[in-house]
Design a protein around this motif. Structure first.
Motif, PDB file in Angstrom:
ATOM      1  N   ALA A   1       0.832  -1.203   0.000  1.00  0.00           N
ATOM      2  CA  ALA A   1       0.000   0.000   0.000  1.00  0.00           C
ATOM      3  C   ALA A   1       0.866   1.254   0.000  1.00  0.00           C
ATOM      4  CB  ALA A   1      -0.921   0.010   1.207  1.00  0.00           C
ATOM      5  N   VAL A   2       0.385   2.263  -0.681  1.00  0.00           N
ATOM      6  CA  VAL A   2       1.096   3.530  -0.767  1.00  0.00           C
ATOM      7  C   VAL A   2       0.232   4.622  -0.163  1.00  0.00           C
ATOM      8  CG1 VAL A   2       2.025   5.277  -2.340  1.00  0.00           C
ATOM      9  CG2 VAL A   2       2.418   2.863  -2.797  1.00  0.00           C
TER      10      VAL A   2
ATOM     11  N   PHE B   1       9.845  12.437  -1.789  1.00  0.00           N
ATOM     12  CA  PHE B   1       9.195  13.488  -2.563  1.00  0.00           C
ATOM     13  C   PHE B   1       9.321  13.136  -4.032  1.00  0.00           C
ATOM     14  CE2 PHE B   1       9.486  17.327  -5.137  1.00  0.00           C
ATOM     15  CZ  PHE B   1       8.340  18.011  -4.749  1.00  0.00           C
ATOM     16  N   ALA B   2       8.202  13.147  -4.744  1.00  0.00           N
ATOM     17  CA  ALA B   2       8.217  12.872  -6.178  1.00  0.00           C
ATOM     18  C   ALA B   2       8.101  14.162  -6.982  1.00  0.00           C
ATOM     19  CB  ALA B   2       7.089  11.913  -6.550  1.00  0.00           C
TER      20      ALA B   2
ATOM     21  N   ALA C   1       6.366   9.765  -9.096  1.00  0.00           N
ATOM     22  CA  ALA C   1       5.749   9.001  -8.007  1.00  0.00           C
ATOM     23  C   ALA C   1       5.633   7.525  -8.379  1.00  0.00           C
ATOM     24  CB  ALA C   1       4.376   9.573  -7.681  1.00  0.00           C
ATOM     25  N   ALA C   2       5.290   7.238  -9.630  1.00  0.00           N
ATOM     26  CA  ALA C   2       5.198   5.844 -10.077  1.00  0.00           C
ATOM     27  C   ALA C   2       6.554   5.163 -10.008  1.00  0.00           C
ATOM     28  CB  ALA C   2       4.643   5.796 -11.500  1.00  0.00           C
TER      29      ALA C   2
ATOM     30  N   PHE D   1       8.898   2.575  -2.212  1.00  0.00           N
ATOM     31  CA  PHE D   1       8.549   3.636  -1.262  1.00  0.00           C
ATOM     32  C   PHE D   1       7.045   3.623  -1.003  1.00  0.00           C
ATOM     33  CE2 PHE D   1      12.655   4.876  -2.782  1.00  0.00           C
ATOM     34  CZ  PHE D   1      13.258   5.416  -1.662  1.00  0.00           C
ATOM     35  N   SER D   2       6.665   3.899   0.238  1.00  0.00           N
ATOM     36  CA  SER D   2       5.254   3.778   0.602  1.00  0.00           C
ATOM     37  C   SER D   2       4.595   5.096   0.999  1.00  0.00           C
ATOM     38  CB  SER D   2       5.084   2.764   1.744  1.00  0.00           C
ATOM     39  OG  SER D   2       5.811   3.149   2.887  1.00  0.00           O
ATOM     40  N   TRP D   3       5.370   6.114   1.394  1.00  0.00           N
ATOM     41  CA  TRP D   3       4.820   7.455   1.638  1.00  0.00           C
ATOM     42  C   TRP D   3       5.429   8.367   0.582  1.00  0.00           C
ATOM     43  CZ3 TRP D   3       2.565  10.039   6.330  1.00  0.00           C
ATOM     44  CH2 TRP D   3       1.820   9.131   7.103  1.00  0.00           C
ATOM     45  N   ILE D   4       4.605   8.802  -0.362  1.00  0.00           N
ATOM     46  CA  ILE D   4       5.126   9.526  -1.517  1.00  0.00           C
ATOM     47  C   ILE D   4       4.355  10.835  -1.694  1.00  0.00           C
ATOM     48  CG2 ILE D   4       5.562   9.454  -3.992  1.00  0.00           C
ATOM     49  CD1 ILE D   4       5.548   6.386  -3.791  1.00  0.00           C
ATOM     50  N   ALA D   5       5.094  11.940  -1.723  1.00  0.00           N
ATOM     51  CA  ALA D   5       4.501  13.231  -2.068  1.00  0.00           C
ATOM     52  C   ALA D   5       4.417  13.310  -3.581  1.00  0.00           C
ATOM     53  CB  ALA D   5       5.343  14.374  -1.501  1.00  0.00           C
ATOM     54  N   VAL D   6       3.229  13.083  -4.101  1.00  0.00           N
ATOM     55  CA  VAL D   6       3.054  12.929  -5.543  1.00  0.00           C
ATOM     56  C   VAL D   6       3.260  14.247  -6.270  1.00  0.00           C
ATOM     57  CG1 VAL D   6       1.384  12.346  -7.348  1.00  0.00           C
ATOM     58  CG2 VAL D   6       1.528  10.959  -5.281  1.00  0.00           C
ATOM     59  N   THR D   7       2.753  15.333  -5.714  1.00  0.00           N
ATOM     60  CA  THR D   7       2.870  16.633  -6.356  1.00  0.00           C
ATOM     61  C   THR D   7       2.800  17.717  -5.300  1.00  0.00           C
ATOM     62  OG1 THR D   7       2.030  18.004  -8.180  1.00  0.00           O
ATOM     63  CG2 THR D   7       0.394  16.899  -6.792  1.00  0.00           C
TER      64      THR D   7
END
Length: 248
Positions: free
Chosen positions: A10-11, A206-207, A213-214, A221-227
């Protein structure tokens, strides 16, 4: 902080707030993201903006973590006193610095944080013992930190190792997308993810864009700042305009 209630793959999808506007940030918190990162290092959130944000946050919809400007006990304590659910500490180089960050986030006996929530930020009637456990993440952004990441991740009461891929790519002299795509066993990102899993802490990053992020998700990685907040405006604007574009 654990994800024990989630599937192993899970992300947690996050958004990174930089504009310094409280109402925009709170709207993003309620927009369905799993967490919000508030940038007081490279964003427009100074002390007054942080206090204004949390003064307006009457109900929590998702965890809000503040990236403070430095691994400084005053900055860490001040963000938590204002009402942040946790802190993200930049440029942590080794286990000693990681321990200093965790100690600054926790009250005694675990840490050295001074008691003094800002008036109105939280219900403080139960004293320090009733306060929620702070979340503490440290950033790995240099070659030195990658070399020490196993020891950093093993810091007691650390919740997350958070990668800043842009600074890390600069430090390593690499293109950021090349870094994100490198899945070799001894490549920096796989090394970081393995260290987190061995220590039982979360790997975050951080993505800045859905495409990056993908790539980070594929790395584990499971905690991703997509934008970012401005990125949400750009993506939403594009979607809105596309809806009015006649078919060809």
């Amino acid at each position: 902080m654990t994800d024990a209630d989630l599937p192993a793959d899970a992300v947690r999808t996050g958004v990174w707030a930089t504009l310094g506007d409280a109402r925009t940030t709170l709207a993003l918190e309620r927009a369905g993201f799993d967490w919000v990162g508030v940038d007081a290092q490279h964003g427009h959130f100074d002390d007054a903006a942080l206090r204004g944000l949390f003064a307006l946050r009457h109900e929590a919809a998702a965890p809000v973590l503040v990236r403070v400007a430095a691994n400084d006990p005053t900055a860490i304590g001040r963000a938590l006193d204002a009402g942040a659910d946790g802190v993200i500490i930049p440029l942590v180089q080794d286990a000693e610095q990681a321990e200093a960050a965790v100690a600054a986030a926790h009250y005694p006996p675990r840490g050295a944080r001074s008691w003094g929530p800002l008036p109105g930020s939280r219900d403080t009637t139960g004293g320090a013992a009733s306060m929620p456990r702070p979340r503490c993440a440290v950033m790995v952004e240099t070659a030195r930190a990658v070399a020490a990441v196993e020891d950093i991740a093993a810091t007691p009461d650390l919740d997350m190792v958070f990668v800043g891929p842009f600074d890390l790519s600069l430090a390593l002299g690499r293109d950021v997308d090349d870094l994100l795509a490198d899945t070799a066993a001894d490549a920096p990102l796989p090394v970081i993810v393995r260290a987190c899993r061995a220590a039982g802490v979360l790997p975050g990053a951080f993505a800045g864009s859905p495409e990056r992020a993908a790539a980070l998700r594929a790395q584990g990685f499971s905690w991703i700042a997509v934008t970012t907040d401005s990125g949400v405006l750009h993506l939403g604007s594009a979607a809105a305009r596309a809806g009015l574009t006649p078919p060809t």
